[in-house]
Design a protein around this motif. Structure first.
Motif, mmCIF file in Angstrom:
data_model
loop_
_atom_site.group_PDB
_atom_site.id
_atom_site.type_symbol
_atom_site.label_atom_id
_atom_site.label_comp_id
_atom_site.label_asym_id
_atom_site.label_seq_id
_atom_site.Cartn_x
_atom_site.Cartn_y
_atom_site.Cartn_z
ATOM 1 N N GLN A 160 0.829 -1.200 0.000
ATOM 2 C CA GLN A 160 0.000 0.000 0.000
ATOM 3 C C GLN A 160 0.868 1.257 0.000
ATOM 4 O O GLN A 160 0.533 2.261 -0.640
ATOM 5 C CB GLN A 160 -0.918 0.000 1.224
ATOM 6 N N PHE A 161 1.978 1.184 0.712
ATOM 7 C CA PHE A 161 2.898 2.314 0.760
ATOM 8 C C PHE A 161 3.509 2.588 -0.606
ATOM 9 O O PHE A 161 3.695 3.737 -1.002
ATOM 10 C CB PHE A 161 3.992 2.037 1.794
ATOM 11 N N ILE A 162 3.813 1.518 -1.335
ATOM 12 C CA ILE A 162 4.372 1.683 -2.680
ATOM 13 C C ILE A 162 3.338 2.283 -3.623
ATOM 14 O O ILE A 162 3.637 3.170 -4.425
ATOM 15 C CB ILE A 162 4.860 0.321 -3.219
ATOM 16 N N ILE A 163 2.097 1.795 -3.527
ATOM 17 C CA ILE A 163 1.041 2.225 -4.443
ATOM 18 C C ILE A 163 0.599 3.665 -4.184
ATOM 19 O O ILE A 163 0.445 4.464 -5.102
ATOM 20 C CB ILE A 163 -0.168 1.271 -4.341
ATOM 21 N N ASP A 164 0.395 3.986 -2.909
ATOM 22 C CA ASP A 164 -0.152 5.308 -2.576
ATOM 23 C C ASP A 164 0.509 5.840 -1.306
ATOM 24 O O ASP A 164 -0.108 5.878 -0.244
ATOM 25 C CB ASP A 164 -1.672 5.199 -2.394
ATOM 26 N N PRO A 165 1.778 6.255 -1.388
ATOM 27 C CA PRO A 165 2.495 6.682 -0.185
ATOM 28 C C PRO A 165 2.038 8.043 0.325
ATOM 29 O O PRO A 165 1.766 8.950 -0.459
ATOM 30 C CB PRO A 165 3.952 6.736 -0.655
ATOM 31 N N TYR A 166 1.942 8.150 1.642
ATOM 32 C CA TYR A 166 1.698 9.443 2.287
ATOM 33 C C TYR A 166 2.720 9.540 3.412
ATOM 34 O O TYR A 166 2.640 8.805 4.392
ATOM 35 C CB TYR A 166 0.275 9.546 2.837
ATOM 36 N N ILE A 167 3.683 10.420 3.267
ATOM 37 C CA ILE A 167 4.836 10.453 4.165
ATOM 38 C C ILE A 167 4.947 11.807 4.850
ATOM 39 O O ILE A 167 5.124 12.829 4.197
ATOM 40 C CB ILE A 167 6.142 10.174 3.389
ATOM 41 N N LEU A 168 4.828 11.788 6.161
ATOM 42 C CA LEU A 168 5.159 12.969 6.971
ATOM 43 C C LEU A 168 6.499 12.775 7.643
ATOM 44 O O LEU A 168 7.268 13.718 7.804
ATOM 45 C CB LEU A 168 4.076 13.213 8.024
ATOM 46 N N SER A 169 6.764 11.540 8.072
ATOM 47 C CA SER A 169 8.031 11.203 8.714
ATOM 48 C C SER A 169 8.176 9.689 8.669
ATOM 49 O O SER A 169 7.209 8.963 8.403
ATOM 50 C CB SER A 169 8.059 11.691 10.165
ATOM 51 N N ILE A 170 9.379 9.199 8.948
ATOM 52 C CA ILE A 170 9.607 7.759 8.948
ATOM 53 C C ILE A 170 8.784 7.058 10.039
ATOM 54 O O ILE A 170 8.182 6.012 9.785
ATOM 55 C CB ILE A 170 11.112 7.455 9.090
ATOM 56 N N PRO A 171 8.723 7.592 11.275
ATOM 57 C CA PRO A 171 7.866 6.945 12.285
ATOM 58 C C PRO A 171 6.400 6.866 11.857
ATOM 59 O O PRO A 171 5.727 5.861 12.109
ATOM 60 C CB PRO A 171 8.030 7.846 13.520
ATOM 61 N N GLN A 172 5.903 7.898 11.188
ATOM 62 C CA GLN A 172 4.515 7.884 10.709
ATOM 63 C C GLN A 172 4.297 6.781 9.685
ATOM 64 O O GLN A 172 3.255 6.113 9.672
ATOM 65 C CB GLN A 172 4.161 9.245 10.118
ATOM 66 N N VAL A 173 5.287 6.556 8.828
ATOM 67 C CA VAL A 173 5.193 5.484 7.831
ATOM 68 C C VAL A 173 5.074 4.131 8.520
ATOM 69 O O VAL A 173 4.246 3.290 8.144
ATOM 70 C CB VAL A 173 6.413 5.510 6.888
ATOM 71 N N PHE A 174 5.889 3.911 9.542
ATOM 72 C CA PHE A 174 5.841 2.637 10.260
ATOM 73 C C PHE A 174 4.484 2.426 10.940
ATOM 74 O O PHE A 174 3.910 1.338 10.877
ATOM 75 C CB PHE A 174 6.960 2.567 11.294
ATOM 76 N N VAL A 175 3.983 3.463 11.600
ATOM 77 C CA VAL A 175 2.716 3.322 12.322
ATOM 78 C C VAL A 175 1.555 3.117 11.352
ATOM 79 O O VAL A 175 0.707 2.228 11.546
ATOM 80 C CB VAL A 175 2.452 4.550 13.214
ATOM 81 N N ASP A 176 1.500 3.921 10.289
ATOM 82 C CA ASP A 176 0.372 3.892 9.365
ATOM 83 C C ASP A 176 0.363 2.676 8.438
ATOM 84 O O ASP A 176 -0.705 2.188 8.072
ATOM 85 C CB ASP A 176 0.357 5.163 8.507
ATOM 86 N N TYR A 177 1.541 2.214 8.069
ATOM 87 C CA TYR A 177 1.603 1.155 7.063
ATOM 88 C C TYR A 177 2.046 -0.196 7.626
ATOM 89 O O TYR A 177 1.436 -1.221 7.324
ATOM 90 C CB TYR A 177 2.538 1.572 5.918
ATOM 91 N N ILE A 178 3.104 -0.213 8.421
ATOM 92 C CA ILE A 178 3.637 -1.484 8.911
ATOM 93 C C ILE A 178 2.845 -1.979 10.122
ATOM 94 O O ILE A 178 2.337 -3.110 10.137
ATOM 95 C CB ILE A 178 5.125 -1.354 9.282
ATOM 96 N N PHE A 179 2.727 -1.133 11.151
ATOM 97 C CA PHE A 179 2.062 -1.566 12.380
ATOM 98 C C PHE A 179 0.560 -1.720 12.202
ATOM 99 O O PHE A 179 -0.040 -2.707 12.652
ATOM 100 C CB PHE A 179 2.360 -0.577 13.514
ATOM 101 N N ALA A 180 -0.075 -0.732 11.551
ATOM 102 C CA ALA A 180 -1.540 -0.757 11.416
ATOM 103 C C ALA A 180 -2.012 -1.962 10.598
ATOM 104 O O ALA A 180 -2.922 -2.691 11.006
ATOM 105 C CB ALA A 180 -2.026 0.544 10.774
ATOM 106 N N PHE A 181 -1.390 -2.191 9.447
ATOM 107 C CA PHE A 181 -1.807 -3.321 8.626
ATOM 108 C C PHE A 181 -1.257 -4.638 9.174
ATOM 109 O O PHE A 181 -1.890 -5.683 9.036
ATOM 110 C CB PHE A 181 -1.370 -3.109 7.175
ATOM 111 N N GLY A 182 -0.084 -4.589 9.792
ATOM 112 C CA GLY A 182 0.435 -5.792 10.434
ATOM 113 C C GLY A 182 -0.484 -6.285 11.537
ATOM 114 O O GLY A 182 -0.606 -7.495 11.763
#
Length: 222
Positions: free
Chosen positions: A105-127
């Protein structure tokens, strides 16, 4: 350099960034295969079923009749196809599968404010959708696991809203000091709506039987 500063507080991926994410996604899928059950070090069946499920979830995520401006949308059962990985193979492979889907999802439609935000929104939330695996062998495990899993995603979505998007609470008339209220309301609109629709679907006996049949195929050993 993997991220490019856009100058407005957000970031975008460079070509190296996309390559890194693609590599991590591939590594996660390989890890899923190596963590297959029955003491097998490698199971092509597990990799195939997980890959197909992630692909179906990705296609379903692109059908979103309701999409919110700051991210999040009601999709056609995309979360269900992620949670069934855990329902098939347990929480470890389920969480890895959810993380792999988040990376996609991050590759298809990335929304980046910071690296921690990417982890929380994409890795942790979907994980978190993979915690459905804790209920894989329980009675009504598919429905219970799905409900618990989407609450897991909701938790991380709310956490992200409070930490990274709380300033937008003022746009909804909630005030800067009600970031938690803003995040709770914002994220329940799309996660809750899709969750209710999906649970109603899963309550149909024919649908439940179909998913149980597919689980038997996913666990079948040669």
């Amino acid at each position: 350099m993997f991220f490019l500063n856009n100058g407005d507080g957000s970031y975008s991926l460079t070509s190296n960034g996309y390559a890194l994410i693609a590599f991590i996604l591939f590594a996660v899928l390989i890890a899923i295969a190596f963590l297959a059950g029955n003491n097998k070090k490698f199971s092509p069946r597990v990799l195939i079923f997980c890959s197909v499920s992630i692909a179906l979830a990705t296609v379903c995520s692109m059908i979103n009749p309701f999409k919110l401006p700051m991210g999040g949308s009601v999709t056609v059962f995309s979360m269900l196809f992620v949670t069934i990985i855990g329902y098939w193979y347990g929480p470890v492979i389920g969480i890895l599968g959810g993380a792999a889907y988040g990376l996609l999802q991050f590759i298809i439609d990335p929304y980046i404010l910071s690296i921690p935000q990417v982890f929380v929104d994409y890795i942790f939330a979907f994980g978190a959708l993979g915690i459905s695996g804790f209920f894989s062998n329980k009675k009504h495990g598919l429905i219970i696991g799905y409900i618990v899993a989407i609450f897991g995603r909701y938790f991380f979505a709310v956490l992200s809203g409070v930490i990274f998007f709380g300033a937008y609470a003022t746009d909804y008339g909630l005030g800067q000091f009600n970031a938690l209220v803003y995040s709770l309301l914002y994220n329940i609109t799309y996660i809750g709506a899709e969750g209710i629709i999906t649970v109603v679907l899963l309550l149909l006996p024919s649908v439940s039987q179909a998913f149980n049949f597919v689980k038997k195929q996913a666990l079948q050993t040669v």
